[in-house]
Design a protein around this motif. Structure first.
Motif, short mmCIF file in Angstrom:
data_model
loop_
_atom_site.label_atom_id
_atom_site.label_comp_id
_atom_site.label_asym_id
_atom_site.label_seq_id
_atom_site.Cartn_x
_atom_site.Cartn_y
_atom_site.Cartn_z
N VAL B 124 0.86 -1.18 0.00
CA VAL B 124 0.00 0.00 0.00
C VAL B 124 0.90 1.24 0.00
O VAL B 124 1.95 1.26 0.64
CB VAL B 124 -0.91 -0.02 1.25
CG1 VAL B 124 -1.67 1.29 1.41
CG2 VAL B 124 -1.86 -1.21 1.18
N PRO B 140 -4.06 -5.01 -1.10
CA PRO B 140 -2.73 -4.87 -1.72
C PRO B 140 -2.69 -3.89 -2.88
O PRO B 140 -3.60 -3.82 -3.69
CB PRO B 140 -2.43 -6.29 -2.22
CG PRO B 140 -3.18 -7.18 -1.30
CD PRO B 140 -4.45 -6.43 -1.02
N ARG B 141 -1.61 -3.15 -2.91
CA ARG B 141 -1.25 -2.33 -4.06
C ARG B 141 -2.12 -1.09 -4.23
O ARG B 141 -2.09 -0.44 -5.28
CB ARG B 141 -1.35 -3.23 -5.30
CG ARG B 141 -0.50 -2.94 -6.45
CD ARG B 141 0.95 -2.99 -6.17
NE ARG B 141 1.51 -4.26 -5.76
CZ ARG B 141 1.88 -5.26 -6.56
NH1 ARG B 141 1.76 -5.16 -7.86
NH2 ARG B 141 2.43 -6.34 -6.07
N VAL B 142 -2.87 -0.72 -3.21
CA VAL B 142 -3.67 0.51 -3.28
C VAL B 142 -2.76 1.73 -3.15
O VAL B 142 -1.77 1.71 -2.42
CB VAL B 142 -4.74 0.51 -2.17
CG1 VAL B 142 -5.37 1.89 -1.98
CG2 VAL B 142 -5.80 -0.53 -2.48
N VAL B 143 -3.12 2.80 -3.89
CA VAL B 143 -2.37 4.05 -3.84
C VAL B 143 -3.29 5.17 -3.37
O VAL B 143 -4.32 5.43 -3.99
CB VAL B 143 -1.81 4.41 -5.23
CG1 VAL B 143 -1.06 5.74 -5.18
CG2 VAL B 143 -0.89 3.31 -5.75
N ALA B 168 -7.96 -4.28 -4.06
CA ALA B 168 -6.60 -4.32 -4.61
C ALA B 168 -6.39 -3.40 -5.80
O ALA B 168 -7.21 -3.31 -6.70
CB ALA B 168 -6.27 -5.75 -5.02
N ALA B 169 -5.26 -2.73 -5.79
CA ALA B 169 -4.74 -1.98 -6.93
C ALA B 169 -5.56 -0.76 -7.29
O ALA B 169 -5.41 -0.21 -8.38
CB ALA B 169 -4.57 -2.89 -8.14
N SER B 170 -6.42 -0.32 -6.39
CA SER B 170 -7.17 0.90 -6.65
C SER B 170 -6.33 2.13 -6.32
O SER B 170 -5.39 2.07 -5.54
CB SER B 170 -8.46 0.92 -5.84
OG SER B 170 -9.37 0.03 -6.42
#
Lengths: 251, 251, 251
Positions: B124, B140-143, B168-170
């Motif tokens: 994150v 996971p992988r959120v910005v 995830a990844a948003s």
């Protein structure tokens, strides 16, 4: 680096094969089996114990290379020829086959299966309960998820079948199967199963054609897929000769 | 690991509680307060000094676990029960409550507030000026971004309200508020505020329904949200009993 | 940290300038040239040898700062004033100019060129064969790809021209050029060249306007682009004075 660097801590309980090399400042815990000629770079921590393990050791096959700053837990097993980038994390109960390559910053959360000759590029995230076939390619920054309704106790892993390729920064939702020889385009969000030999793209991902329609960008005019028809780097000749004879088709 | 490993460097100015454990090759700088029974893994660097701090120490609450290869700056504070993954980076002026969990490869850039019982999964990214409520889940992988017109000097942090879940990844754009009990679907780009109890998805994200319409994938037919109606792992009974009494509703 | 920490390993073959500082547990290999006043943090490994190099050393210019847990290979070169975050990876044959900043968790895979005064924020992934101009901004989690039909042997790098800004979590596909002073919105997937001074957004990315239409979010009503009209932090006065005289326009 030759042998065990004097600054490393290697448990006397760990089993090290012939010709093993351990880099500076690395830590090899008790429940670890390193095959012959395994090289472990600097600042690596191998075989961290965890109550989530099953008591089995971390097993690294012969001729493997673990690059610096990587962390592996106990109760995972890798066939010969594992190669990792730097800063890799692998949790317990990850079972992988021959010649697995794991890119820098990749995290595998455990309870997963990986076939033979699989390539993960950098910064791949693999949730628990994932199943990866053989000869699969996962490109940088891909996320393989497992919780359909976060947070929940229902973890449903993704499946990526043989020869499939998942391009950069894509996300695969829980329980989705990426079919054999298919291609997920970059930055996709795959919400449904992908049939074999198809290309999907977009958010949410939709089928945009068959992989047979894509040409190589080398000016040859040849088809890019199946990629086994033109790409052989890193695989043994005994396999790639077979690919060549069959124009990339596998049985 | 018991006590302070002989290869670690611990400043005599640092304040260590009872039963603190410091792993091999770790560095504890001057301006650090570690609570009772805090465990710091290998290769961690705690309390890096910075001119961007405010002179206060890095404070880690009792019974916390910092996994290996993590880096914390001075002038941040964490309540009891902090648990981190590996390779975590936390900059100065991050103030977090009880029982915060921070996944592997997560980076918190500082000048942020985090409530109680918040879970950040792996990788994150939290920009400066972010505000996170209580019981929030970030996958996971959120910005979480902060610069509306990069580059600029106008940093506007995101807000994620209590019980919200960001999949995830948003990416959440600067200044956006994710409402209480709402759900951001995977790979979304959230450009506008999300009302409470709503689901948003896509690039750009749009409201696709209310969270009440989602069922658990466990075959029970029960609603997946509010998640507090069925998920209790890791929270104290004093809290989850209250959730159970109210069918997951919070006042 | 002053001088070389006693726990560090510094090859006698490495060339160190005046006032160099090397942190605890760091490793400086043979084929390394560190300029005057370079500071290397803890747990860094500088100048890893590789058969993919060209025999030239890793060269780090004067007054550079390499933060902890970073890894650099030989055969790369950086002008003065390089500043990195933590956990940075840079492979061989990366050639960068003055005052390059590389955020935490960023990976540069090598065989790439980077101009002067470039800023990479956190967790940027740069594939081989990438070309970055001067004064470029790459925001967190951006992926610059290079393989148009993965896997293949056809690597076609991306190009990002001077003053362009690529926002968080975007992906740029192989061979794409991001034009001078253009802006890629967050979470975009850029499949085609972006003309100068344009904004692109979405998956796949489309032109949504010119950068001239975006206002600063500071209440001033002033245009946000060219960003050189209002943003000067970290650049020398000799450059920003010129920007001020020309209302942000560059020749």
């Amino acid at each position: 680096m030759k042998g065990i660097h004097p600054s490393a801590y290697v448990s006397p309980a760990a089993k090290l094969g012939d010709g093993v090399e351990i880099g500076p400042f690395s830590i090899i815990h008790d429940n670890v089996v390193l095959g012959d000629r395994v090289k472990v770079g600097a600042y690596c921590e191998m075989g961290i114990s965890t109550p989530l393990g099953d008591g089995t050791p971390l097993i690294i096959g012969d001729d493997s290379l673990i690059r610096s700053q990587s962390v592996f837990y106990e109760s995972s097993s890798f066939g010969p020829g594992l190669i990792t980038g730097h800063h890799v994390i692998v949790r317990e109960k990850t079972i992988a086959g021959l010649s697995f390559q794991i890119g820098t910053f990749t995290e595998i959360q455990g309870d997963s299966k990986v076939g033979d000759y699989v390539r993960f590029q950098s910064n791949v995230f693999v949730g628990k309960m994932t199943t990866i076939g053989n000869f699969v390619w996962i490109l940088p920054r891909v996320v393989l998820t497992n919780d359909p309704t976060p947070p929940s106790n229902v973890l449903i892993g993704c499946t990526v079948e043989d020869y499939a390729s998942v391009a950069a920064a894509s996300v695969v939702l829980p329980g989705v199967t990426i079919g054999r020889h298919s291609l997920v385009a970059a930055q996709a969000c795959v919400t449904k199963d992908v049939p074999p030999n198809m290309i999907v793209a977009g958010v949410p991902a939709r089928i945009i054609g068959s992989t047979g329609s894509i040409k190589l960008r080398d000016g040859s005019g040849r088809p890019a897929y199946p990629w086994t028809s033109h790409f052989s780097r890193g695989y043994p000749a005994s396999i790639t000769e077979h690919w060549a004879l069959n124009n990339g088709e596998q049985q």
